[in-house]
Write an enzyme that holds these catalytic residues in place. Structure first.
Site, PDB file in Angstrom:
ATOM      1  N   LYS A  50      -2.354  -1.812  -3.725  1.00 34.46           N
ATOM      2  CA  LYS A  50      -3.232  -0.639  -3.724  1.00 34.46           C
ATOM      3  C   LYS A  50      -2.410   0.625  -3.886  1.00 34.46           C
ATOM      4  O   LYS A  50      -1.420   0.768  -3.182  1.00 34.46           O
ATOM      5  CB  LYS A  50      -3.977  -0.617  -2.389  1.00 34.46           C
ATOM      6  CG  LYS A  50      -4.885   0.558  -2.190  1.00 34.46           C
ATOM      7  CD  LYS A  50      -5.485   0.498  -0.810  1.00 34.46           C
ATOM      8  CE  LYS A  50      -6.261   1.768  -0.589  1.00 34.46           C
ATOM      9  NZ  LYS A  50      -6.217   2.258   0.720  1.00 34.46           N
ATOM     10  N   LYS A  93       0.845  -1.197   0.000  1.00 35.62           N
ATOM     11  CA  LYS A  93       0.000   0.000   0.000  1.00 35.62           C
ATOM     12  C   LYS A  93       0.878   1.244   0.000  1.00 35.62           C
ATOM     13  O   LYS A  93       1.703   1.429   0.890  1.00 35.62           O
ATOM     14  CB  LYS A  93      -0.905  -0.012   1.236  1.00 35.62           C
ATOM     15  CG  LYS A  93      -1.731   1.256   1.364  1.00 35.62           C
ATOM     16  CD  LYS A  93      -2.814   1.151   2.417  1.00 35.62           C
ATOM     17  CE  LYS A  93      -3.526   2.486   2.570  1.00 35.62           C
ATOM     18  NZ  LYS A  93      -4.646   2.440   3.487  1.00 35.62           N
TER      19      LYS A  93
HETATM   20  C1  PBG Z   1      -7.786   3.446   5.495  1.00 36.89           C
HETATM   21  C2  PBG Z   1      -8.009   3.284   4.037  1.00 36.89           C
HETATM   22  C3  PBG Z   1      -7.836   4.205   3.002  1.00 36.89           C
HETATM   23  C4  PBG Z   1      -8.288   3.586   1.840  1.00 36.89           C
HETATM   24  C5  PBG Z   1      -8.675   2.303   2.185  1.00 36.89           C
HETATM   25  N1  PBG Z   1      -8.480   2.127   3.544  1.00 36.89           N
HETATM   26  C6  PBG Z   1      -7.367   5.610   3.045  1.00 36.89           C
HETATM   27  C7  PBG Z   1      -5.967   5.905   3.341  1.00 36.89           C
HETATM   28  O1  PBG Z   1      -5.144   5.029   3.594  1.00 36.89           O
HETATM   29  O2  PBG Z   1      -5.672   7.088   3.377  1.00 36.89           O
HETATM   30  C8  PBG Z   1      -8.344   4.219   0.486  1.00 36.89           C
HETATM   31  C9  PBG Z   1      -9.416   3.683  -0.405  1.00 36.89           C
HETATM   32  C10 PBG Z   1      -9.702   4.509  -1.607  1.00 36.89           C
HETATM   33  O3  PBG Z   1      -9.072   5.552  -1.885  1.00 36.89           O
HETATM   34  O4  PBG Z   1     -10.616   4.108  -2.340  1.00 36.89           O
HETATM   35  N2  PBG Z   1      -6.477   3.568   5.884  1.00 36.89           N
END
Ligand code: PBG
Length: 328
Positions: free
Chosen positions: A247, A194
């Site tokens: 992601k 991520k």
């Molecule tokens: C929580 C989380 C996020 C997303 C999924 N879980 C936001 C982030 O990490 O800032 C992003 C999902 C999306 O942009 O569709 N941490």
């Protein structure tokens, strides 16, 4: 002309093209992210994600029924609590928003498969993904709260948990806690690869979770790095992850491929909020063909090696596939 090798031979007929196709988009592997919020009678459209809503629990049934009607049976749940505090207590409260939503959905729609996002950022007043120590997120203090959150989700009926916080050691901590509480059969889908990405912008509006100061670069990964992504994925495999997620999706398909080649677990790709918003905006202007674009984005994730695709377009994709309007 002497040209015995002609790749076009396999492209001349639609039946043949489908016969030799190397990957497919299939509805069974789609996951739909859903936002549930505290309150009553609420169905609020997310400004930067037209067509996506935040639902209070009493309003969620209609969305679930439409989803099931399209054939999508798996959800990734996010909660937006009424109150936030510095410890993110709403994340692991027995009666927190996700915990209540789980009980509601499990009771009414037992056939749905419920995955929960495990993180603190929607619940902390400062918007960071864990407990703060000064201006930094304290890794090991946060692990306890994440494990507590995952356990409370399992107790409320989650079928799978998906930690998205990027703390070191969270998969081990969550696995141990689940196992010690007789939830050894609950799988963990790790947001392993991520990145600290601007593609999450619209989500932070949706979840009201933008950090109050600073950014997430001390825990989410630097998007210039590829080896580091693999390192995170391998670590999570050792710690007991069952599924590895990459992601965002579209700009990170090299990582999907890399993880696919090096790791023998299912790989999920998450097409995030910014990807959705860009497509929606261009489609609203009439500049692209939305249906074909979303299908092509999905197909490219599977081609890169994804087994699972998480997308706000899950319902639309499932409908397109069902009606045979794409992939011909
Ligand atoms: C929580 C989380 C996020 C997303 C999924 N879980 C936001 C982030 O990490 O800032 C992003 C999902 C999306 O942009 O569709 N941490």
């Amino acid at each position: 002309m002497n040209n015995p090798i002609r790749p076009r031979r396999l492209r001349g007929n639609p039946t043949l093209r489908k016969m030799v196709r190397e990957s497919a988009v299939n509805t069974d592997s789609l996951i739909y992210p859903l936002f549930v919020m505290d309150g009553n009678g609420k169905r609020e459209e997310i400004g930067s994600m037209p067509g996506q809503y935040r639902y209070s629990i009493d309003k969620v049934d209609e969305a679930l029924e439409q989803l099931m009607e399209s054939g999508v049976m798996s959800l990734l749940l996010f909660g937006i609590p009424a109150e936030k505090d510095d410890k993110g207590s709403g994340a692991y409260a027995e009666n927190g928003i996700v915990q209540r939503a789980l009980r509601h959905i499990k009771e009414r729609y037992p056939e749905l498969y419920l995955i929960t996002d495990v993180c603190m950022c929607e619940y902390t007043s400062h918007g960071h993904c864990g407990m703060l120590c000064g201006h930094d997120v304290d890794n090991d203090l946060t692990l306890e709260l994440l494990a507590k959150t995952a356990l409370s989700h399992a107790q409320a009926g989650a079928d799978m948990v998906a930690p998205s916080d990027m703390m070191d050691g969270r998969i081990r901590a969550i696995r141990e806690t689940l196992d010690n509480n007789h939830f050894e059969t609950i799988p963990i889908m790790s947001y392993a690869v991520k990145y600290a990405s601007s593609f999450y912008g619209p989500f932070r509006e949706a979840a009201d979770s933008a950090p109050a100061f600073g950014d997430r670069k001390s825990y989410q990964m630097d998007f210039h790095n590829r080896r580091e992504g693999l390192k995170e994925a391998l670590l999570d495999v050792q710690e007991g992850a069952d599924i590895i997620m990459v992601k965002p999706a579209m700009s990170y398909l090299d990582l999907v491929r890399e993880v696919r080649e090096k790791i023998d677990l299912p790989v999920a790709a998450y097409s995030v909020s910014g990807e959705y918003a860009m497509v929606k905006a261009a489609a609203a202007k009439g500049w692209i063909d939305e249906d074909r674009i979303i299908y092509e984005m999905a197909a490219s994730a599977y081609r890169a090696g994804a087994d699972i695709y998480i997308t706000y377009y899950a319902k639309e994709l499932a409908q397109l596939i069902k009606e045979g309007r794409v992939g011909q």
